[in-house]
Write a protein that holds these residues in place. Structure first.
Motif, PDB file in Angstrom:
ATOM      1  N   GLN A 147     -38.530 -44.425 -87.909  1.00  0.00           N
ATOM      2  CA  GLN A 147     -38.980 -44.728 -86.549  1.00  0.00           C
ATOM      3  C   GLN A 147     -37.914 -44.308 -85.531  1.00  0.00           C
ATOM      4  O   GLN A 147     -38.243 -43.678 -84.523  1.00  0.00           O
ATOM      5  N   SER A 148     -36.667 -44.610 -85.813  1.00  0.00           N
ATOM      6  CA  SER A 148     -35.570 -44.207 -84.919  1.00  0.00           C
ATOM      7  C   SER A 148     -35.491 -42.691 -84.775  1.00  0.00           C
ATOM      8  O   SER A 148     -35.129 -42.185 -83.711  1.00  0.00           O
ATOM      9  N   ALA A 149     -35.846 -41.978 -85.840  1.00  0.00           N
ATOM     10  CA  ALA A 149     -35.827 -40.514 -85.819  1.00  0.00           C
ATOM     11  C   ALA A 149     -37.081 -39.928 -85.158  1.00  0.00           C
ATOM     12  O   ALA A 149     -37.206 -38.709 -85.045  1.00  0.00           O
ATOM     13  N   GLY A 150     -38.008 -40.794 -84.755  1.00  0.00           N
ATOM     14  CA  GLY A 150     -39.212 -40.323 -84.083  1.00  0.00           C
ATOM     15  C   GLY A 150     -40.302 -39.813 -85.013  1.00  0.00           C
ATOM     16  O   GLY A 150     -41.219 -39.130 -84.565  1.00  0.00           O
ATOM     17  N   MET A 151     -40.215 -40.147 -86.284  1.00  0.00           N
ATOM     18  CA  MET A 151     -41.185 -39.648 -87.266  1.00  0.00           C
ATOM     19  C   MET A 151     -42.401 -40.550 -87.448  1.00  0.00           C
ATOM     20  O   MET A 151     -43.465 -40.078 -87.841  1.00  0.00           O
ATOM     21  N   ILE A 152     -42.235 -41.840 -87.202  1.00  0.00           N
ATOM     22  CA  ILE A 152     -43.336 -42.787 -87.390  1.00  0.00           C
ATOM     23  C   ILE A 152     -43.337 -43.815 -86.273  1.00  0.00           C
ATOM     24  O   ILE A 152     -42.339 -43.967 -85.555  1.00  0.00           O
ATOM     25  N   THR A 153     -44.463 -44.515 -86.171  1.00  0.00           N
ATOM     26  CA  THR A 153     -44.520 -45.711 -85.337  1.00  0.00           C
ATOM     27  C   THR A 153     -44.845 -46.883 -86.246  1.00  0.00           C
ATOM     28  O   THR A 153     -45.495 -46.715 -87.289  1.00  0.00           O
ATOM     29  N   ARG A 154     -44.369 -48.044 -85.857  1.00  0.00           N
ATOM     30  CA  ARG A 154     -44.658 -49.276 -86.580  1.00  0.00           C
ATOM     31  C   ARG A 154     -45.250 -50.249 -85.561  1.00  0.00           C
ATOM     32  O   ARG A 154     -44.605 -50.548 -84.570  1.00  0.00           O
ATOM     33  N   THR A 155     -46.466 -50.705 -85.824  1.00  0.00           N
ATOM     34  CA  THR A 155     -47.110 -51.645 -84.914  1.00  0.00           C
ATOM     35  C   THR A 155     -47.775 -52.760 -85.711  1.00  0.00           C
ATOM     36  O   THR A 155     -48.170 -52.559 -86.862  1.00  0.00           O
ATOM     37  N   ARG A 156     -47.893 -53.916 -85.080  1.00  0.00           N
ATOM     38  CA  ARG A 156     -48.586 -55.042 -85.708  1.00  0.00           C
ATOM     39  C   ARG A 156     -50.081 -54.747 -85.755  1.00  0.00           C
ATOM     40  O   ARG A 156     -50.644 -54.200 -84.812  1.00  0.00           O
ATOM     41  N   ASP A 157     -50.697 -55.087 -86.868  1.00  0.00           N
ATOM     42  CA  ASP A 157     -52.137 -54.933 -87.024  1.00  0.00           C
ATOM     43  C   ASP A 157     -52.822 -55.932 -86.090  1.00  0.00           C
ATOM     44  O   ASP A 157     -52.588 -57.134 -86.204  1.00  0.00           O
TER      45      ASP A 157
END
Length: 152
Positions: free
Chosen positions: A80-90
């Motif tokens: 996420q810090s590298a900008g490759m993914i997002t993490r969000t609450r369902d």
């Protein structure tokens, strides 16, 4: 100790050393291809799984990769810090965290997928030998009794 017991311990040690050596070798083989992409070997495995389809929950991703939450969460935070993914609450279940790809990770998809072919070539094994090795390792990593537990 009997000779039979010594031999059993010897074979068990040889398996341990062989697996450790193989795991190290496979990670080292990937390094020159992954470094330019800014990925570590475990991050590469996560990305391959995410390219198969998103959104994915952290729990599902960890289960598929055989990683516990304490192992996969730091990997995901770095991605996420590298900008490759997002993490969000369902939104339907606040306890679940969903992982999605970003445009940056989508942009390198073909390069990431090409690493697999490069490693296959470097292994110098034909398709049948690679498939047999994969099946043996999967059976070792997930014995039949564990697979049955997972189904129920």
């Amino acid at each position: 100790m009997s000779a039979g017991t010594d031999q059993q311990h010897s074979v068990a040690m040889q398996i341990s050393f062989a697996l450790y050596g193989a795991a190290g070798r496979i990670a080292r083989m990937h390094k020159p291809f992954l470094d330019p992409l800014g990925l570590t070997f475990p991050q590469y495995l996560v990305m391959l799984e995410l390219y198969a389809g998103t959104p994915r929950s952290v729990g599902d991703l960890g289960h598929t990769l055989g990683m516990d939450t304490g192992t996969i969460t730091p990997l995901l935070k770095r991605l996420q810090s590298a900008g490759m993914i997002t993490r969000t609450r369902d939104p339907e279940d606040e306890r679940r965290v969903l992982i999605e790809l970003t445009p940056a990770s989508s942009a390198i998809r073909n390069e990431v997928w090409s690493v697999t072919a490069k490693i296959e070539s470097a292994c110098r094994m034909d398709d049948a030998a690679l498939a047999a090795l994969r099946d043996t390792l999967q059976n070792f990593a997930h014995p039949a009794n564990e697979q049955e537990k997972e189904k129920s």
